[in-house]
Scaffold this active site. Structure first.
Site, PDB file in Angstrom:
ATOM      1  N   HIS A   1       0.476  -1.003   0.002  1.00  0.00           N
ATOM      2  CA  HIS A   1      -0.069  -0.058  -0.011  1.00  0.00           C
ATOM      3  C   HIS A   1       0.877   1.082  -0.578  1.00  0.00           C
ATOM      4  CE1 HIS A   1      -4.035   2.287   0.823  1.00  0.00           C
ATOM      5  NE2 HIS A   1      -2.858   2.676   1.627  1.00  0.00           N
TER       6      HIS A   1
ATOM      7  N   HIS B   1     -10.214   2.368   0.248  1.00  0.00           N
ATOM      8  CA  HIS B   1     -10.994   1.931   0.811  1.00  0.00           C
ATOM      9  C   HIS B   1     -11.635   0.364   0.356  1.00  0.00           C
ATOM     10  CE1 HIS B   1     -10.764   3.432   4.995  1.00  0.00           C
ATOM     11  NE2 HIS B   1      -9.424   3.320   4.446  1.00  0.00           N
TER      12      HIS B   1
END
Ligand code: ADP
Ligand code: MG
Lengths: 233, 80, 734, 80
Positions: C49, C95
């Site tokens: 990420h 998300h």
């Protein structure tokens, strides 16, 4: 017209409101911070705008209603000064006891943003004189807790005294559950106090005042105020 | 000292949240459920050590802020 | 020497998501065993990420510059010049994993994060968009996720006070175990008042701003890079709760603070919170940084250095402060009731030092933490080309029957149920609300408008990643052109499965290459973006979903076009070539029950020419009704125009192409225009003269829609069919 | 039979609402208040007459609907 727009933490439609007031009256309103204890001298209209004061936490409007500035607003109303509460502002002035009843969660349990129709039920007020009696106008709503409730006695009194100023309706003016976006008692969208100087409403007239908004039906509310109040120096 | 304030809607005041839960429970197959009402609990940590004083203080908090007595009732409990 | 209380075992390394060779790299870099805090810091910085270790190689190949680009990828958000001293600042972010675990909070914190990215740069957010993909409607989890995600997006944006003006929603079984929640935020700032994250100056205070730190999401960024399995329940406590109220205060305080001249550099705390923000600020400025954790405002007692460094508590920022502006800066934050604490200072050592209770908990080389993250050239295989499906291979259904069915399907029906939960009007500048081709937001105080669109067709990307990637950009370009906005720049959110699988990596590479080629051909640079990999559950990957957020600019919002048919008696013009491409079409899916064959190819040169032509007509004020053709082809487009305008229309059959292929084929690069007949005739003549296929194919009028020789359908009935599915589906919501 | 379900946030989960109330109480002059946490009460009327069965049923309702067990705890009390 000398307007003051209150700013609480979490309020977010204060700029929309200030722009509308300035566009229609030609005078920029004063922006008044919640911890102030006095309104600017000569204020003749207090506007409590929409938003999520204090995140709508606890109950919407509850925390803002107890802010220092609200004592000055109550005194202003007491003196007969005009107070307009829109959306969160309606919730705040209701929590502050300037209007009866309460606003609870929409019957659908959802936040709703859309254009609705309103029937102008009372044009004999400083806020609505530029509308026709019974006029059906378009107006956007944007709220999660606009469901007006009050005890039976209060509702009866509001109705009997013509203090329901705006009611949700369909485009033809017909009042029906389908045209009521939040389950409000008697389709109430806006009410006024007995003295006629404090108006609370859930819909947002400030968001329908120019061609870009797709209509001008919010403008007469501000026109009414301009007509009711002395020209600012 | 810890106080728990329970705020509930007055009888007769519409409770959309309770209604929604009623419907949802029924559609989940819980069919033995009658009325549902939703309220709030507010747990407070208090510095006070005197129970009577604390009680009066929490009651004042409820009346001034925590409950909207137009539509809500409140009850105060003390724990420890 | 650093004290090491916790022995670093292979299990501990593994539980931090670090591979044995990655751990070896750490040992080589620092020449000793890391402390637990250091291991945590490495795991946060080096996970997929934050480090983009699988994607970096390919991201570097994307076109990121252009005459308008002020800041491309690498900062919190992209910055693009819109003239008159103003810039538009925007980015999209995913998300996905948090939203699957806790839909409401996952979505709220996603919106909160992307808004912070935008206002950290000094921009006031003026619009939000969201691209959502859910599992099939009948899957037991879908409804709950839809309900929570939509409420969460609204819950945050509405309270924060930004209009959410558009987005996308799709349903597909391949998202059953991994929903996608991609949120985009767009803001405006003056070009000379943009703030960056690069620290400058030695010995300057580093200030912590915003909400307090709790144990929220400790390990969150690591989770976002992990594949799900059946043990998902165990990962639950890492959920963070969003607080839009605090974020609104943070916005106002930050913008006010920036006016005081106190900000040297500023960075929001997003994934891997304090660690990531501090390291990035230092590393970018070629500076060291020393943090004293005793000063960090904490919500919970007894937090360890490890927890503070990895906490993902929301609504926080880190700033390097001009020391002589401290009092003014602090006063602003106190006024807004937010925390303000000096938690460290910049150094010239190029070390990242973390102290807690007087003890050094971490002492690491700051550049290497960021720059020396592993970077992989993962093996990949290109997807096999699929055959072109002819119209004859797809059953012909009556056109009216087919339209009525398609327009009511979960993927094609109206999204009103969704966007009515979003305040799309606040700020008073929404010129085009959700429901059209692109949202349009007026630039406050001017006549200019920003067009914003979110697009990708994942089934095309699955069938041919390269063409699918091109198509996503082309569709964004088309949607913006259709409202009259010049497409100026793109943000992307590349959602894929496990990149360690060569087929998945092949999808990624193919999409990136397709996107790049289209961006170059259309002068549509990428200025920001996000990569979300490992979107897999039990080995089943999502469809490749490179979501594209396009931003366009128009000189005068009053000229904008909309999809609604206006006065009667207008002619309908089709721009672009129609072959009747049914492979991978919605029609094929509905009536052949298959998602097969090659997707429609995109001819970028004609895409550009058609777009420029249509935009020109809008700018000249000659046309006001335009709709691009996408999912569902001509029939769906004209139906949407009729429904939006509450007017009938009739469109003749083509005569050459089979009806079902003509009306439902998804050939690219096409637009529908409605205009008075004389204008329409002139437009067609000009187009054809310029080598652009164009023809008058029908006319506006009456209250029915009639396609070819098929039965006419009342527009009011179509409207009802189009609106029905979503509310009906969600009414049984739990 | 009446059941009261009390739903509270798990330890460590941020409670923005509690935080706002804390601030409001302080600015109203109630200065003896430490942490504030907000939860929900859900009052249910049940047709069941067997307490054990009712208890199991309400627990199931909590797990499936009334509490968000990702971030909330629940407790069930019976009245009458
Ligand atoms: N999640 C969402 N939030 C807000 N608006 C949405 C959302 N999904 C779709 N919409 C709106 O619904 C309309 C139709 O969406 P879509 O079918 O994806 O359009 P297109 O095919 O033109 O890209 C668009 O205006 C879009 O902005
Ligand atoms: Mg479109």
């Amino acid at each position: 017209m000398k307007a003051a727009v209150l700013v609480f933490p979490g309020i977010n439609r204060e700029t929309d409101m200030a722009k509308a007031l300035a566009a229609v009256s030609g005078v920029k309103p004063a922006m008044v911070w919640h911890t102030d204890t006095d309104l600017p001298a000569g204020t003749d209209l207090v506007v409590v705008p929409g938003g999520f004061s204090y995140g709508d936490y606890l109950r919407c409007g509850a925390i803002a209603a107890r802010a220092p500035i609200m004592r000055a607003v109550a005194a202003h109303a007491e003196r007969g000064g005009l107070v307009l509460g829109v959306c969160n502002g309606f919730q705040i002035i209701t929590e502050a006891g300037l209007l009866p009843g309460a606003l609870v969660r929409n019957a659908s349990m959802k936040f709703i943003c859309k254009e609705v129709n309103l029937k102008v039920e009372n044009r004999e007020t400083a806020f609505t004189s530029a509308y026709r009696h019974g006029q059906v106008i378009r107006c956007p709503v944007a709220h999660g807790e606009g469901n007006y409730v009050a005890d039976d006695g209060t509702i009866a009194e509001l109705e009997a005294e013509g203090r329901v100023v705006f009611r949700y309706c369909d485009p033809t003016g017909h009042i029906s559950p389908a045209a009521n976006p939040n389950g409000s008692t008697n389709a109430i969208a806006g009410i006024i106090n007995a003295r006629g100087n404090v108006l609370g409403m859930m819909p947002h007239p400030e968001n329908l005042i120019e061609a870009l908004h797709g209509g001008l039906d919010g403008r007469p509310l501000f026109d009414s105020l301009v007509a009711a109040l002395p020209k600012a120096a | 000292m810890k106080a728990r304030v329970v705020v509930t809607l007055k009888n007769g005041v519409l409770d959309p949240q309770g209604k929604a839960i009623e419907g949802a429970l029924a559609s989940l197959g819980f069919d033995g459920v009658g009325e549902v009402r939703v309220g709030k609990v507010i747990d407070l940590e208090l510095k006070a050590t005197d129970k009577a004083a604390a009680e009066a203080e929490v009651k004042a908090m409820c009346e001034r802020l925590l409950a909207n007595t137009v539509i809500e009732n409140f009850a105060v409990q003390f724990v420890g | 020497m650093l004290r090491n209380d916790v022995p670093i075992t292979p299990e501990l390394v593994k539980s931090h998501g670090l591979k044995p060779d990655e751990y070896q790299r750490i040992l080589d870099l620092i020449g000793r065993e890391p402390t637990l805090t250091e291991l945590g810091i490495f795991s946060a910085m080096w996970n997929e990420h934050c480090s983009y270790k699988s994607s970096k190689k390919w991201l570097k190949t994307m076109p990121v510059s252009g005459p308008r680009v002020i800041q491309g990828p690498g900062e919190n958000a992209g910055v693009v010049d819109i003239g008159d001293g103003q810039a538009v600042i925007f980015k999209m972010e995913s998300h996905n994993h948090p939203s699957y675990i806790e839909p409401y909070q996952g979505a709220t914190t996603g919106v909160g994060g992307i808004l912070r990215d935008v206002f950290t740069m000094g921009a006031r957010p003026v619009a939000c968009m969201n691209a959502l993909r859910f599992g099939e409607p009948d899957h037991p989890k879908t409804k709950h996720i839809v309900s929570g995600v939509v409420a969460g997006i609204g819950g945050y944006g509405n309270s924060f006070g930004v209009p959410t003006v558009g987005g996308e929603v799709n349903f597909h079984p391949r998202y059953n175990g991994n929903c996608l929640v991609n949120a985009m935020a767009v803001g405006l700032a003056d070009t000379d008042k943009i703030f960056y994250s690069k620290a400058e100056g030695v010995g300057l205070p580093v200030v912590y701003l915003g909400s307090k730190t709790g144990r929220d999401g400790v390990g969150g960024a690591t989770m976002a890079s992990a594949e799900f399995d059946d043990k998902i329940e165990e990962k639950r406590p890492t959920v963070q709760v969003g607080d839009p109220f605090s974020e609104k205060l943070l916005l106002e305080a930050t913008l006010e603070l920036m006016k005081t001249g106190a900000v040297v550099a500023i960075q929001d705390m997003g994934a891997a919170g304090l660690t990531c923000s501090a390291v990035e600020m230092g590393a970018k400025g070629d500076l060291g940084l020393e943090l004293n954790l005793d000063a960090v405002p904490c919500r919970e007692p007894g937090m360890t250095a490890y927890e503070m460094m990895l906490s993902e508590s929301q609504e926080r920022m880190l700033m390097v402060l001009h020391p002589d502006k401290r009092a003014a800066a602090e006063a602003v934050f106190r006024k807004w009731g937010l925390d303000f604490a000096v938690v460290g200072y910049t150094t010239d050592t190029l070390r990242f030092v973390v102290k807690h209770h007087g003890e050094v908990m971490a002492d690491l080389p700051i550049k290497e933490l960021g720059d020396q993250a592993p970077e992989y050239d993962r093996p990949w295989v290109a997807a096999a080309k699929r055959p072109v499906i002819g119209a004859g291979d797809v059953p012909a259904v009556d056109i009216a029957d087919a339209l009525e069915k398609i327009i009511a399907t979960p993927d094609m029906c109206s999204r009103r149920w969704v966007w009515e939960q979003y305040d799309h009007l606040i700020q008073g500048n929404t010129a085009q609300r959700p429901g059209g081709d692109a949202a349009v937001v007026r630039v406050e105080g001017t006549r200019k408008g920003l067009g914003i669109s979110c697009d990708v067709t994942p089934r095309y990307c699955e069938a041919d990643p390269f063409e699918g990637g091109k198509q996503a950009i082309a569709e964004a370009y088309r949607n913006l052109s259709a409202v009259g906005a010049l497409p100026i720049a793109v943000t992307d959110n590349l959602n894929f499965g496990n990149p360690e699988k060569p087929e998945i990596m092949g999808q990624f590479v193919g999409c990136v290459q397709g996107i790049s080629q289209a961006c170059i051909a259309l002068d549509f640079p990428i200025v920001s973006g996000n990569v979300s990999l490992y979107n897999e559950t039990n080995g089943q990957a999502i469809l490749p979903t490179p979501a594209i957020g396009g931003v366009g600019l128009m000189a005068d919002v009053e000229q904008m076009a909309t999809i609604a048919l206006k006065p009667a008696d207008e002619a309908i013009v089709l721009i672009g070539a129609t072959e009747g491409w049914l492979g991978q079409s919605i029609y094929q899916r509905e009536f052949a029950g298959r998602e097969e064959g090659a997707p429609p190819p995109v001819d970028l040169a004609s895409e550009r020419r058609h777009g420029e032509f249509v935009r020109g007509l809008i700018e000249q004020g000659r046309i006001a009704t335009v709709h691009d053709l996408s999912d569902g082809g001509l029939a769906v487009a004209v139906a949407e125009m009729a429904i939006a305008g509450k007017r009938g229309a009739r469109v003749e059959a083509s005569g050459q192409i089979a009806d079902h292929a003509y009306f439902f084929g998804e050939d690219q690069g096409r637009y529908l225009i409605a205009a008075p007949r004389a204008v329409a005739e002139a437009v067609v003549a000009e187009a054809v003269a310029g080598g652009i296929p164009a023809a008058i194919i029908g006319s506006v009028g009456g209250s029915e829609l009639q396609l070819g020789a098929s039965r006419a359908i009342l527009v009011s009935k179509l409207h009802h069919q189009h609106e029905a599915w979503f509310p009906a589906y969600m009414s049984q919501e739990l």
